[in-house]
Design an enzyme around this catalytic site. Structure first.
Site, PDB file in Angstrom:
ATOM      1  N   CYS A  90     -11.033  13.554 -81.104  1.00 47.18           N
ATOM      2  CA  CYS A  90      -9.846  13.717 -80.258  1.00 47.18           C
ATOM      3  C   CYS A  90      -9.051  12.415 -80.211  1.00 47.18           C
ATOM      4  O   CYS A  90      -9.410  11.491 -79.470  1.00 47.18           O
ATOM      5  CB  CYS A  90     -10.270  14.146 -78.860  1.00 47.18           C
ATOM      6  SG  CYS A  90      -8.874  14.329 -77.736  1.00 47.18           S
TER       7      CYS A  90
ATOM      8  N   CYS B  35      -7.519  11.555 -76.864  1.00 47.78           N
ATOM      9  CA  CYS B  35      -8.492  11.105 -75.846  1.00 47.78           C
ATOM     10  C   CYS B  35      -8.932   9.663 -76.131  1.00 47.78           C
ATOM     11  O   CYS B  35      -9.056   8.856 -75.216  1.00 47.78           O
ATOM     12  CB  CYS B  35      -9.746  11.975 -75.849  1.00 47.78           C
ATOM     13  SG  CYS B  35      -9.479  13.726 -76.020  1.00 47.78           S
ATOM     14  N   ASP B  36      -9.204   9.337 -77.399  1.00 51.43           N
ATOM     15  CA  ASP B  36      -9.880   8.076 -77.726  1.00 51.43           C
ATOM     16  C   ASP B  36      -9.000   7.053 -78.446  1.00 51.43           C
ATOM     17  O   ASP B  36      -9.428   5.901 -78.640  1.00 51.43           O
ATOM     18  CB  ASP B  36     -11.111   8.369 -78.612  1.00 51.43           C
ATOM     19  CG  ASP B  36     -12.087   9.314 -77.922  1.00 51.43           C
ATOM     20  OD1 ASP B  36     -12.156   9.276 -76.672  1.00 51.43           O
ATOM     21  OD2 ASP B  36     -12.760  10.094 -78.620  1.00 51.43           O
TER      22      ASP B  36
END
Ligand code: FAD
Ligand code: NAP
Length: 302
Positions: A132, A135-136
């Site tokens: 992701c 997300c990261d």
């Protein structure tokens, strides 16, 4: 006994919830994740859902949920572990031990990430290997990273990462892309993106954290000096519960047409888990609506 149990609160399940509530069907929407929304929760921007151009994935999921709440959709948290056929319907069993009886079941369980299955992937998952980018990605600001894949998600991830990372290697096993041409062209215009094509990931290495992705090309093996590997190689349908219950295709998708009817009367499938060419929010939502229409027709025939 409920008219229907809807399994999954992604775009398909939530739309089905809205249609079920408006049709006054007794229903429940079951969701195993931390929140409603499904896959879309993890994407930065959804640019192609009609009327809501440029809405963040999380915000779009919240809008779906608010709409559900306004219509009186009933939600319960819980992971479904089994669905059993009963004389007049189905028994839906949850991990918690709870169960629901229903005349029909609508599976809207979507899909999950495919993995590379190469050495280092599991070892570094969460410490350099990610599924992701939104997300990261921020953890890799100013660093060199690789994105693996040639679909829309890989190209969107690479575009996102190119804005914050020093260099992005886009690793794809072919020369042609599944992704939309406009996205690929935008990526080609990024100066800090290197396309590594006809290349297959072989292993991810490092000491305590990712330091390199090794890929195999026609010329031999090549080490990419990256501290992050973003795997974006597609999805697998969440149809484990349906194996042996309804007919699936070779890839594990539920064989069901636009009417969302499966091979078993009373079991319906909506969204990414069913056979179709285009897996999008708009097509998942459309399935949710169509499935409830068919469920109503099915119940009227009983
Ligand atoms: P999902 O969204 O997968 O939802 C399924 C739900 O079921 C999940 O919440 C899951 O937790 C739940 N579930 C699964 N198993 C169980 C169980 N046993 N018990 C209870 N609950 C269960 N599409 C677009 O149109 N535009 C985009 O810009 C776009 N960007 C994307 C970006 C990314 C990174 C990804 C991964 C996908 C993107 N898509 C986009 C595709 C889109 O997100 C999907 O097509 C859509 O979410 C499918 O909806 P769905 O309801 O079928 O399944
Ligand atoms: P996808 O379209 O299935 O693409 C997967 C990519 O990964 C393909 O390029 C595939 O290569 C490659 N791949 C698969 N297995 C691999 C392996 N083992 N090793 C190396 N590469 C591998 O999946 P996706 O990009 O996740 O997209 C999923 C769905 O969401 C699609 O329907 C997509 O259109 C949709 N989506 C839409 C948008 C948008 O509309 N803006 C955004 C995101 C997602 P090959 O091409 O060689 O098979």
């Amino acid at each position: 006994m409920l008219d229907t149990v809807i399994i999954g609160a992604g775009p398909a399940g939530m739309t089905a919830g809205i249609y079920a509530a408006r049709a006054e069907l007794s229903h429940i929407v079951l969701e195993s994740g931390l929140m409603s929304g499904g896959q879309i929760v993890n994407t930065s921007e959804v640019d192609n859902y009609p009327g809501l151009k440029g809405t963040g994935g999380f915000d779009l999921a919240m809008k779906f949920r608010e709409h559900c709440d306004l219509c009186g959709v009933s939600f319960r948290d819980g992971k479904v572990t089994e669905v059993k056929k009963q004389e007049n319907g189905f028994l839906v069993l949850l991990e918690s031990g709870e169960s629901y009886s229903a005349k029909t079941v609508l599976f809207a369980t979507g899909a999950k990430h495919r993995t590379l299955s190469i050495p280092g992937e599991e070892e570094f998952a969460g410490s350099g290997v990610s599924y992701c980018a939104t997300c990261d990605g921020a953890f890799f600001r100013g660093k060199e990273v690789a994105v693996v894949g040639g679909g829309d998600v890989a190209i969107e991830d690479a575009l996102f990462l190119a804005r914050i990372c020093k260099r992005v290697y886009l690793v794809h096993r072919r020369e042609e892309f599944r992704a939309a041409k406009t996205l690929v062209n935008r990526l080609r215009a990024c100066e800090n993106v290197t396309f590594v094509l006809n290349a297959t990931p072989v292993r991810i290495t490092g000491t305590g954290r990712v330091e390199s992705l090794c890929v195999k090309t026609a010329e031999g093996e090549r080490e990419l000096p990256v501290s992050g590997v973003f795997v974006a190689i597609g999805m697998l349908p969440n149809t484990e519960l349906l194996t042996g219950l309804v007919p699936l295709d070779e890839a594990g998708y539920v064989l069901a047409g636009e009417d969302c009817r499966t091979g078993v009367p009373g079991i319906f499938a909506a969204g990414d888990l069913r056979t179709k060419h285009l897996r999008q929010v708009v097509t998942a939502a459309a399935d949710g609506a169509a499935a409830i229409y068919e469920i109503e027709a099915f119940l009227n025939q009983q």
